[in-house]
Write a protein that holds these residues in place. Structure first.
Motif, PDB file in Angstrom:
ATOM      1  N   ARG A  87     156.872  44.043 110.188  1.00 48.51           N
ATOM      2  CA  ARG A  87     157.803  42.961 110.506  1.00 48.51           C
ATOM      3  C   ARG A  87     159.218  43.486 110.371  1.00 48.51           C
ATOM      4  O   ARG A  87     159.475  44.382 109.576  1.00 48.51           O
ATOM      5  N   LYS A  88     160.086  42.858 111.124  1.00 47.61           N
ATOM      6  CA  LYS A  88     161.499  43.219 111.008  1.00 47.61           C
ATOM      7  C   LYS A  88     162.015  42.784 109.643  1.00 47.61           C
ATOM      8  O   LYS A  88     161.654  41.722 109.145  1.00 47.61           O
ATOM      9  N   LEU A  89     162.841  43.593 109.083  1.00 50.37           N
ATOM     10  CA  LEU A  89     163.468  43.244 107.822  1.00 50.37           C
ATOM     11  C   LEU A  89     164.430  42.069 108.028  1.00 50.37           C
ATOM     12  O   LEU A  89     165.076  41.977 109.062  1.00 50.37           O
ATOM     13  N   SER A  90     164.495  41.177 107.046  1.00 50.29           N
ATOM     14  CA  SER A  90     165.402  40.032 107.173  1.00 50.29           C
ATOM     15  C   SER A  90     166.848  40.507 107.175  1.00 50.29           C
ATOM     16  O   SER A  90     167.159  41.610 106.723  1.00 50.29           O
ATOM     17  N   ARG A  91     167.715  39.637 107.661  1.00 48.92           N
ATOM     18  CA  ARG A  91     169.131  39.979 107.725  1.00 48.92           C
ATOM     19  C   ARG A  91     169.709  40.262 106.340  1.00 48.92           C
ATOM     20  O   ARG A  91     170.438  41.216 106.138  1.00 48.92           O
ATOM     21  N   ALA A  92     169.319  39.430 105.383  1.00 52.82           N
ATOM     22  CA  ALA A  92     169.815  39.636 104.016  1.00 52.82           C
ATOM     23  C   ALA A  92     169.364  41.000 103.504  1.00 52.82           C
ATOM     24  O   ALA A  92     170.143  41.739 102.898  1.00 52.82           O
ATOM     25  N   ALA A  93     168.105  41.336 103.776  1.00 52.15           N
ATOM     26  CA  ALA A  93     167.561  42.591 103.248  1.00 52.15           C
ATOM     27  C   ALA A  93     168.231  43.793 103.906  1.00 52.15           C
ATOM     28  O   ALA A  93     168.589  44.761 103.231  1.00 52.15           O
ATOM     29  N   ILE A  94     168.402  43.743 105.217  1.00 52.03           N
ATOM     30  CA  ILE A  94     168.974  44.923 105.885  1.00 52.03           C
ATOM     31  C   ILE A  94     170.441  45.096 105.502  1.00 52.03           C
ATOM     32  O   ILE A  94     170.932  46.209 105.324  1.00 52.03           O
TER      33      ILE A  94
END
Lengths: 205, 252, 205
Positions: A87-94
């Protein structure tokens, strides 16, 4: 492609083999025949391919009226490692990851200062689980806060030899990456400010 | 058709083509093809003439050329005049022949890269001529969720945080920032100690040499300050080579 | 799955065949070995599989350090339906790609020096998105500019075993066209390329 004589059976076998391999869905004999040169006999070529693959690591199996390659069922154990859902990493995580990569070692307070919002426990946990970040030395300031740094797993994933190889703000801008305006929330309409590039360089270490 | 009209059409055709050129070097490469010889044997003077003619025509037609076309024109005019003059034995700069040879090398290299690119694109390409498994197999069991991101995502995310950062009230603590004004003030007071050549690094304020951010800030501020002082004629600056220490001395 | 004795070579061949068939992306010998039972010899099994598939409709090809099944190029005419339309690359992007491939690692300034124009915004971005290029080590020259190199995805796309197999590479090298030959320099010269690579990066905004 024009053929005056139909291709040899060995040639036709190669064709069926390649079509079945590359097809995104099982193919019927008629579909294969339609693609092959005039005078071909797709049914016979298919039968030959099936014989060739009998007992091998992959086999030609029937799916309704159509045919497809499948790996032999007894070798399923070899495929288990590939069952990974990405899954794509969330915006907060990236964003958190990016800040750590550029500013490491970085404390939670520093990440929050740059992002302007609190960093949730889950975000850090997720990045630790991915083994992209780990704890660095504690900062020798009041409270002795923990710091985060990126790992070799991170460098490997992003194809970097070193976190210092990441492009700086000026290079991001030159590559057009700073032009991508975030969604028009609040005050985001003003252009990037030259002063800030200098500040970023100060941080980079 | 009248001669005048013909000339005009030819000129316009050339000008219209400029849009299709990717800069002066590309244009020179195209012009060089009219000579129909090996790029190593090309006549640079002839090429310079053709190019200068093109720039003149553009001027006649009042077409604005991008600055790099004009820079190239100036350089070619200079090169042409150097090629025509007898060699001056006192001149230690590069010879006109060397400069011409380098331009020929640049043209040949650009052409070589064009050819290489064409060869590359003519190869059998995955997804066009050769194919991977069209239906990679659905695999069983051991479902594990992992997260992924590409480098471009990472860089964009960073760019996003930095861009957003600029719109927040500027609250960065300034305890690690040494300003140029402070450095200038400090160095001015020390001016009389700079009799002999000394390293600029030795003049950094105490306590600013250890922490990397502080060291950088102080170094940058002092460097800017001495540049300013040199401009005012108060000191002289020198540096042996790239990355070598920068040295300062009081002037006069 | 436990094996007390290592599987026979014929069994190992089946395994390598199955693993390579199942995956769309190339696999290294080490990756295959990690999935195979203890005592296996994936390199030997791979060699056997390669022999088996020589001249067939699909073949085992090398991509960097990894291996994959790919359809034979002469059968492309059968595959029209599988072709995925891709965004057409601009001339600038194609040339930039070739320059990086032949000169790698290459800095932005070097690309611009060879093409004689600025690398337009988005060109590098597009090549990175295709995963055909990635960041290499920074150059140890003033400004420590970022460098670009080509990836295994690039090699796979263009059917190259490694970057040394680029068409015409040896001829270009023998002709001296891949050398970074500095312009005959003089401070008073108005040459179009008097800035060396590192300097250009320093001044870049």
């Amino acid at each position: 492609m024009t053929h005056f004589a139909p291709p040899t059976m060995a040639e036709q076998e190669r064709m069926v083999e390649a079509m079945l391999f590359a097809a995104a869905a099982p193919l019927s004999v008629a579909e294969m025949g339609a693609r092959m040169p005039q005078g071909s006999d797709p049914a016979e070529a298919l039968a030959a391919v099936r014989r060739t693959y009998a007992g091998r690591g992959v086999a030609v199996v029937r799916v309704g009226d159509a045919w497809a390659f499948r790996t032999a069922p007894d070798l399923a154990f070899l495929m288990q490692r590939e069952v990974v859902e990405t899954r794509k990493l969330s915006r907060a995580a990236i964003e958190t990851l990016a800040i750590i990569a550029y500013h490491q070692p970085a404390t939670r307070a520093e990440i929050e200062e740059i992002r302007g919002v609190a960093v949730s426990r889950g975000t850090i946990d997720q990045l630790m689980e991915l083994e992209w970040i780990r704890l660095g030395r504690r900062r020798m300031t009041p409270g002795r806060p923990v710091t985060f740094v990126v790992t070799d797993v991170f460098l490997d994933h992003f194809g970097l030899e070193n976190a210092r190889d990441l492009p700086g703000l000026n290079e991001l801008r030159a590559a057009g990456l700073l032009e991508n305006r975030p969604a028009p929330d609040a005050a985001d309409q003003i252009g990037p400010d030259e002063e800030d590039a200098g500040q970023a360089e100060l941080f980079e270490e | 058709m009248e001669q005048h009209t013909q000339n005009r059409l030819a000129a316009e055709a050339l000008i219209v083509d400029v849009e299709g050129f990717e800069g002066p070097l590309d244009m020179l490469l195209s012009l060089s093809r009219t000579q129909k010889v090996d790029l190593r044997r090309i006549s640079i003077s002839e090429l310079a003439n053709q190019y200068l003619m093109f720039v003149e025509r553009a001027a006649e037609l009042r077409i604005e050329l991008a600055a790099d076309y004009l820079v190239m024109a100036a350089w070619l005019a200079y090169l042409k005049s150097r090629l025509l003059l007898p060699v001056d034995p006192e001149d230690h700069g590069p010879s006109a022949e060397d400069m011409a040879a380098h331009l020929a090398f640049q043209l040949e290299r650009l052409q070589a890269m064009r050819d290489a690119a064409a060869q590359l694109m003519a190869r059998d390409q995955l997804g066009r001529d050769i194919f991977a498994r069209g239906e990679p197999e659905h695999l069983v069991a051991n479902r594990r969720v992992t997260h992924t991101a590409s480098l471009i995502d990472l860089m964009r995310a960073y760019a996003r945080t930095r861009t957003r950062d600029e719109f927040r009230p500027f609250v960065m603590d300034r305890k690690n920032i040494f300003t140029m004004e402070e450095a200038l003030e400090r160095m001015r007071g020390m001016l009389n100690y700079f009799g002999a050549w000394t390293d600029l690094n030795e003049h950094l304020p105490e306590g600013w040499g250890l922490h990397p951010a502080r060291r950088r800030s102080a170094t940058a501020a002092h460097f800017a300050a001495v540049l300013e002082m040199a401009k005012r004629g108060q000191i002289e600056l020198r540096q042996g080579e790239t990355f070598a220490p920068i040295q300062i001395r009081k002037r006069g």
